[in-house]
Structures are given as C-alpha cells and as structure tokens.
Design an enzyme around this catalytic site. Structure first.
Site, PDB file in Angstrom:
ATOM      1  CG  ASP A  41     -22.353  46.394   5.439  1.00 57.65           C
ATOM      2  OD1 ASP A  41     -23.570  45.912   5.185  1.00 57.65           O
ATOM      3  OD2 ASP A  41     -21.921  47.462   4.899  1.00 57.65           O
ATOM      4  CE  LYS A  92     -19.605  48.679  -0.221  1.00 56.96           C
ATOM      5  NZ  LYS A  92     -21.050  49.181  -0.436  1.00 56.96           N
ATOM      6  CB  SER A 146     -28.037  54.162  10.123  1.00 61.08           C
ATOM      7  OG  SER A 146     -28.388  55.466   9.561  1.00 61.08           O
ATOM      8  NE  ARG A 166     -24.401  40.638   2.151  1.00 64.55           N
ATOM      9  CZ  ARG A 166     -23.665  42.038   1.958  1.00 64.55           C
ATOM     10  NH1 ARG A 166     -23.893  42.683   3.138  1.00 64.55           N
ATOM     11  NH2 ARG A 166     -23.182  42.517   1.099  1.00 64.55           N
ATOM     12  NE  ARG A 220     -19.717  44.499   2.962  1.00 62.91           N
ATOM     13  CZ  ARG A 220     -18.820  45.426   2.950  1.00 62.91           C
ATOM     14  NH1 ARG A 220     -17.608  45.005   2.750  1.00 62.91           N
ATOM     15  NH2 ARG A 220     -19.145  46.722   2.464  1.00 62.91           N
ATOM     16  CD  GLN A 230     -27.624  51.649   0.910  1.00 65.23           C
ATOM     17  OE1 GLN A 230     -28.664  51.145   0.474  1.00 65.23           O
ATOM     18  NE2 GLN A 230     -26.388  50.866   0.536  1.00 65.23           N
ATOM     19  N   GLY A 281     -26.206  49.439  -3.788  1.00 68.72           N
ATOM     20  CA  GLY A 281     -27.333  49.969  -3.343  1.00 68.72           C
ATOM     21  C   GLY A 281     -27.158  51.517  -3.071  1.00 68.72           C
TER      22      GLY A 281
HETATM   23  C1  S3P Z   1     -24.336  51.990   3.437  1.00 67.99           C
HETATM   24  C2  S3P Z   1     -25.427  51.497   4.174  1.00 67.99           C
HETATM   25  C3  S3P Z   1     -25.847  50.131   4.609  1.00 67.99           C
HETATM   26  C4  S3P Z   1     -24.919  49.230   4.385  1.00 67.99           C
HETATM   27  C5  S3P Z   1     -24.314  49.369   3.026  1.00 67.99           C
HETATM   28  C6  S3P Z   1     -23.614  50.790   2.879  1.00 67.99           C
HETATM   29  C7  S3P Z   1     -24.053  53.426   3.087  1.00 67.99           C
HETATM   30  O1  S3P Z   1     -26.992  50.015   4.007  1.00 67.99           O
HETATM   31  O2  S3P Z   1     -25.237  48.090   4.499  1.00 67.99           O
HETATM   32  O3  S3P Z   1     -23.070  48.433   2.614  1.00 67.99           O
HETATM   33  O4  S3P Z   1     -23.063  53.413   2.447  1.00 67.99           O
HETATM   34  O5  S3P Z   1     -25.031  54.245   3.407  1.00 67.99           O
HETATM   35  P1  S3P Z   1     -28.400  50.532   4.704  1.00 67.99           P
HETATM   36  O6  S3P Z   1     -28.397  52.002   4.874  1.00 67.99           O
HETATM   37  O7  S3P Z   1     -29.288  50.050   3.718  1.00 67.99           O
HETATM   38  O8  S3P Z   1     -28.727  49.748   6.028  1.00 67.99           O
END
Ligand code: S3P
Length: 463
Positions: A330, A21, A207, A361, A403, A183, A108
C-alpha cells in the site's frame, strides 16, 4: 474537493495517527462473532478504531446482521481524540440474515473478509460496493469458498461483485493461494472457523498476519509456520477481547516519505504499528538512506508498536521486489514519490497486484506523478523510476484513490510552486485527518513542539 499545497519552509512536529485500518476491520469482525467466558454476551471495547470510511463500512455491514456496535467518540483525530468502538459479540450462530444488500463501499477488506464469514452462515446475503470495488477481482475468493462448500455467485462469470452468498455446511480445504493476499487468506480463515475439519493455507509470500494473531489471542486453534497456516474449526466461541489499535503504518508512511524528502524536517510519529509483515516501508527507506529511527519499541495486544522519527535525508534509488512487495504494497505510490526525488534509479517489480487496488495504481501513480515532472516508466508488474527530477506543482487527480491522494499531497510538500489535487477528499477512506495533520506539521507551532520533545539521543542525526 480541491486542495492546494505549496512547499512549507519546514516540516516539523509530533503526531499520533488514527488506528490501523487492517487491524480495525479484524477487531470488529472477530469480536462480532465472539462471546465472553461461559458463552455470555460480552462487550468488547476497541480504542483508536480507524475513523476511515472503510472501517465504517465494515461496522455498518455487521450492524445489518444484528450486531450491536456503538461509537463513543468520533471527534476528528487531528485534535488528539480517538474513535472508540463498543461491540457486542453474537457468538458462532448469532448473526442474522441481512434484510437488504450489504454495502462494502470502497473497501476490499470489508467485501472479502465478510464474504468469507457470510459463506459460513446458513442464510442468504448479497454484498456490493462502489464502482471501484465492483470492478475488483473476486474470483480469488469465490473459487476457494466454493471448494469449501459455499454457494456463491457474482457478475461476469462470478468474478465481480455484487456477490450473492448462500452459506453453511462448509468443510476445510488445503489451499495454495494464487496471490499473496491477506484479504483472501483472512476470508478463508473466517470460513474455516465454521467448517468441519482443518483449513490449511499455503501462501506464496507471507502477507500481513493480523488475522492469525488476533484469532490466536481470542482462543482459536491456529498454527503458523512461515507461509503455512493450519486452522482448526471452533469448538467453543472466540473470546471477546478489548483492544487498542496501533497507529496505521500506512498513514505513517506519508510523513516518513515527506520528512525524508523535505530539506528541513523532523517528525516524530508516536505509537505506530510495526508488525514485520507491514513494515517494508521502514526497511526500504532505511536502505534508501533515510535518517529514520525506531524508538520506544514495545508490544500491545500482540502487535509490535514503536515511535518513528524521521529527519531530512538524501535518498538513493534501489530495487523493490520479491518478499518486500506484500510488506509495502500500500506504500508503493508513496515510495514512487520518494524514488522520483532520490538519486539514481528505482525499480519496482513483482507488484502486479497494484493493478487490482482501488485504482490500477501502476497506471494512476505513473500518470499523476508524471504530470508533476517525475520520470516513470510503466512495467506490467511495476515501474522504473529515474530519480533526481525536481517535482513541479501542477494540477493532478486522486482518481478517488486514498493512497494516491496522500502520495500527491506528499509530492506537493516538496514540489516547486503550487500543487492542486482534485478529489482530495479520497483521504477519508483511511486517514480523514490527513490534511489537518499536514497543516499541523507545516505550521510554526508544530516546529516548536518538536524541538521541545526531541530526545537527546537523536542529535547524531544532525550532521
Ligand atoms: C489488506 C490487505 C491488502 C492491502 C489492503 C488491506 C488487509 O490487500 O492492500 O489495503 O487488510 O487484509 P490484499 O490482501 O488484496 O493484498
């Protein structure tokens, strides 16, 4: 929808998963602002694009900004077909003002990444989402994008969507992220592509780094050194790239946990993305004692890929904290299922971000797994799970969180009696063929397939 699950006699088979994803979102967004060589419009073909509703939200929003994007095959993934997206990039200045409010749905990643991109565009846009997304924190992106020069407003002191964005004329900033969020990082990188001067980002913990990798592959000047990222603004458009998206490790995690916990399991999961910024689930399960092996490792499109084989295991509890949290964020609801069955205690700490996901969660995982007999204590930033309690099938609720729906599905595969999951369609957000894949692995045909395909070097696992 309601799904009823009883523990199968065995859990066996070989599966390939829908595309990752996170990588799919980025492949669509970055290709939408890319071009071919000599700045000629070029089609990028993205195979195994995630069929989930979240990535469809991204594509729908891009189309609303004038991007041509076509799906070639959207047949169910469980039958072995994958989704292919063809997308025609519009270059640095090719996006157009959307005529209506953009809808990020439940996603998100769509909202935060697109807000970064929209902040760089010289037009007005409004982006919203469903009830869950409209309650998730947005000030984390609003504040730094404002520092870069964008005008952004939101509800409740600019902390909640819908967000109204009037972008353009950005300048790069040096910014220490208050949370380890890919994100947020990616939103700032997208804005930074169109800013004057460098954008420098410091993460508290690394991250997921798919944006950085893809930007590099598309010709952007980006340097990463540990938690430190420097991005130069674009001097020529990104190069459109064809990509094959690896299987989603967050979806693979369902079968890794189910396979480890079920007493008669052998599951081979093919072509899974095992990027080290995402593969915490593998390291954690190995440390818990899982019979898990990583085979056929290779690289495709700059992303490491492998086949994962999991067999019935005896797990022990452990502490999950620190750098491991963003690498498995996740997967924590699934790991709570594993911890509930494992011997000993598992402590999850430093995972306060779980409260800002599609649901809180920590609260929803504890509430629903407790109904099934798990012994979980809530912490402000995690959970203490005392393992060894046999799970009992009962009625439970996904809270419309994909999830959680999948974690409850996995719990149902090992619980005594029947588990009834309400709002089971939530899986459509990231893994629409989850229930079909479960059927495949619990059917006799699946078991026979695996035996035929097991590699001889795995016999050491049978002791
Ligand atoms: C994601 C980053 C994560 C993750 C989300 C997907 C991404 O969120 O939990 O399912 O694709 O950048 P955060 O960046 O808010 O931690």
């Amino acid at each position: 929808m309601i799904k009823k699950i009883s523990a199968p006699l065995s859990l066996k088979g070989e599966i390939t998963l829908p595309g990752d994803k996170s990588i799919s979102h980025r492949a669509a967004i970055l290709n939408s602002i890319a071009m071919g060589s000599a700045s000629v419009t070029k089609k990028a073909t993205i195979t195994n694009f995630s069929p989930g509703a979240d990535c469809l939200s991204t594509v729908t929003c891009l189309r609303a900004m004038g991007v041509k994007a076509d799906f070639l095959a959207t047949r169910p993934h469980g039958s072995g077909d994958a989704t292919t997206l063809e997308i025609w990039g519009r270059g640095e200045e090719g996006l157009s003002e959307p005529e209506d409010v953009l809808d990020a749905g439940n996603s998100g990643t769509t909202m935060r990444l697109l807000t970064g991109l929209l902040a760089s565009q010289p037009f007005l846009s409004i982006i919203t989402g469903d009830d869950s997304l409209r309650s998730r924190p947005m000030s984390r992106i609003v504040q730094p994008l404002r520092l870069m020069g964008a005008s952004i407003w939101g509800r409740k002191g600019d902390s909640l969507a819908p967000l109204v964005i009037k972008g353009g004329n950005l300048h790069g900033i040096t910014y220490l992220l208050p949370v380890a969020s890919a994100q947020l990082k990616s939103a700032l990188l997208l804005a930074g592509l169109f800013a004057t001067g460098e954008t420098i980002i410091e993460e508290p913990i690394i991250s997921r780094d798919h944006t950085e990798g893809m930007l590099k592959a598309m010709g952007a000047k980006i340097n990463t050194r540990g938690c430190h990222i420097t991005l130069a603004p674009l001097t020529h458009p990104l190069n459109a790239v064809d990509l094959r998206i690896p299987g989603d490790i967050s979806s693979a995690a369902c079968w890794l946990v189910a396979g480890a916990l079920h007493p008669d399991a052998c599951i081979r999961i093919k072509d899974v993305g095992v990027n080290p910024t995402r593969s915490g689930i593998i390291d954690i399960l190995l440390e818990m004692g899982a019979n898990l092996s990583i085979e056929n490792q290779r690289e495709e499109g700059g992303e490491p890929i492998a086949d994962l084989v999991i067999e019935s295991s005896k797990l022990s509890g452990m502490e999950i904290s620190g750098d491991m949290i963003p690498r498995a964020i996740d997967e924590l609801p699934l790991l709570a299922v594993a911890a509930a069955v494992a011997q000993g205690t598992t402590i999850i700490r430093g995972a306060g971000e779980l409260r800002a996901k599609e649901t809180d969660r920590i609260t929803t995982t504890m509430a629903e797994l407790s109904r099934l007999g798990a012994n979980i204590e809530e912490l402000p930033d995690g959970m203490i799970i005392t393992g060894g309690a046999p799970l009992e099938g009962r009625d439970c609720l996904s809270h419309n969180d994909h999830r959680l729906a999948m974690a409850l599905g996995v719990a149902g595969l090992i619980a005594r009696g029947e588990t009834t999951i309400h709002e089971s369609e939530a899986v459509d957000i990231s893994y629409p063929s989850f229930w079909q894949d479960m059927e495949l692995l619990t059917s006799r045909r699946g078991s026979e397939d695996t035996r035929g395909k097991r590699s001889p070097d795995r016999d050491y696992l049978h002791h």
